[in-house]
Design an enzyme around this catalytic site. Sequence first.
Site, PDB file in Angstrom:
ATOM      1  N   HIS A 121       0.853  -1.187   0.000  1.00 26.65           N
ATOM      2  CA  HIS A 121       0.000   0.000   0.000  1.00 26.65           C
ATOM      3  C   HIS A 121       0.887   1.234   0.000  1.00 26.65           C
ATOM      4  O   HIS A 121       2.069   1.176   0.315  1.00 26.65           O
ATOM      5  CB  HIS A 121      -0.924   0.033   1.225  1.00 26.65           C
ATOM      6  CG  HIS A 121      -0.177   0.025   2.525  1.00 26.65           C
ATOM      7  ND1 HIS A 121       0.443   1.137   3.042  1.00 26.65           N
ATOM      8  CD2 HIS A 121       0.076  -0.982   3.389  1.00 26.65           C
ATOM      9  CE1 HIS A 121       1.032   0.819   4.185  1.00 26.65           C
ATOM     10  NE2 HIS A 121       0.833  -0.461   4.413  1.00 26.65           N
ATOM     11  N   LYS A 172      17.445  -2.683   5.050  1.00 29.19           N
ATOM     12  CA  LYS A 172      18.446  -2.243   4.077  1.00 29.19           C
ATOM     13  C   LYS A 172      19.465  -3.359   3.869  1.00 29.19           C
ATOM     14  O   LYS A 172      19.519  -4.312   4.646  1.00 29.19           O
ATOM     15  CB  LYS A 172      19.117  -0.945   4.512  1.00 29.19           C
ATOM     16  CG  LYS A 172      19.847  -1.004   5.816  1.00 29.19           C
ATOM     17  CD  LYS A 172      20.408   0.368   6.171  1.00 29.19           C
ATOM     18  CE  LYS A 172      21.145   0.296   7.491  1.00 29.19           C
ATOM     19  NZ  LYS A 172      21.731   1.556   7.867  1.00 29.19           N
ATOM     20  N   LYS A 189      28.598  -7.571  14.325  1.00 30.35           N
ATOM     21  CA  LYS A 189      30.004  -7.978  14.244  1.00 30.35           C
ATOM     22  C   LYS A 189      30.286  -8.594  12.889  1.00 30.35           C
ATOM     23  O   LYS A 189      29.384  -9.005  12.168  1.00 30.35           O
ATOM     24  CB  LYS A 189      30.377  -8.922  15.365  1.00 30.35           C
ATOM     25  CG  LYS A 189      29.716 -10.287  15.302  1.00 30.35           C
ATOM     26  CD  LYS A 189      30.215 -11.161  16.442  1.00 30.35           C
ATOM     27  CE  LYS A 189      29.617 -12.547  16.354  1.00 30.35           C
ATOM     28  NZ  LYS A 189      30.136 -13.438  17.387  1.00 30.35           N
TER      29      LYS A 189
END
Length: 191
Positions: A121, A172, A189
């Site tokens: 949407h 991301k 890490k």
Amino acid sequence: MIKILVKYYSKYHQAIRILLYKFLSTNKNVKNEAKINVPTLFIGNGEISFGKNVSLGYFPSPMFYDGSVYIESRNKEANVIFGNNIFINNNFRLICDKTTIHIADNVLIGTNVEIIDSDFHEIEPSARHGGKHICQPVFIEENVFIGSNSKIMKGVTIGKNSVIANGAIVIKDVPSNVVVGGIPAKILKSI
């Protein structure tokens, strides 16, 4: 007597559920086969393809008897690709709306993982029902481990050998050879 009932319930209950979900599946564009250990729905009009040695569901693991797997390649242009030697635990959810979701070889996926290529949407209230939402492909490269209760969102590439910690929300790209965790996921890490 109770032991016998439990034995038959364990054996046939899951088999009946798997057959029912196969009957309820609407996607006719599933290429090759995966080993289906839990009820699995294949939905949509796009293509879903499996490489060799892909396993959906596991016993003993949470939600084996009451969970399922849901894989949707929603529109004709949607394409879901599973590589080889992939293990996916119970209650996996994948929705590919209009792009590609590609899971490469040797990937391990925990329970309750969700992978999507869209928000489904618009953000703007007046445009939410317009159907013009943005979709972006998702790529999970070789030898990635995705921990339980994680979400992989649209437009994300996860690099080779990386680990997504339990409960992470990945919004991301993740480079190769790192551990990420948190909301939103951040590098914890290097490996």
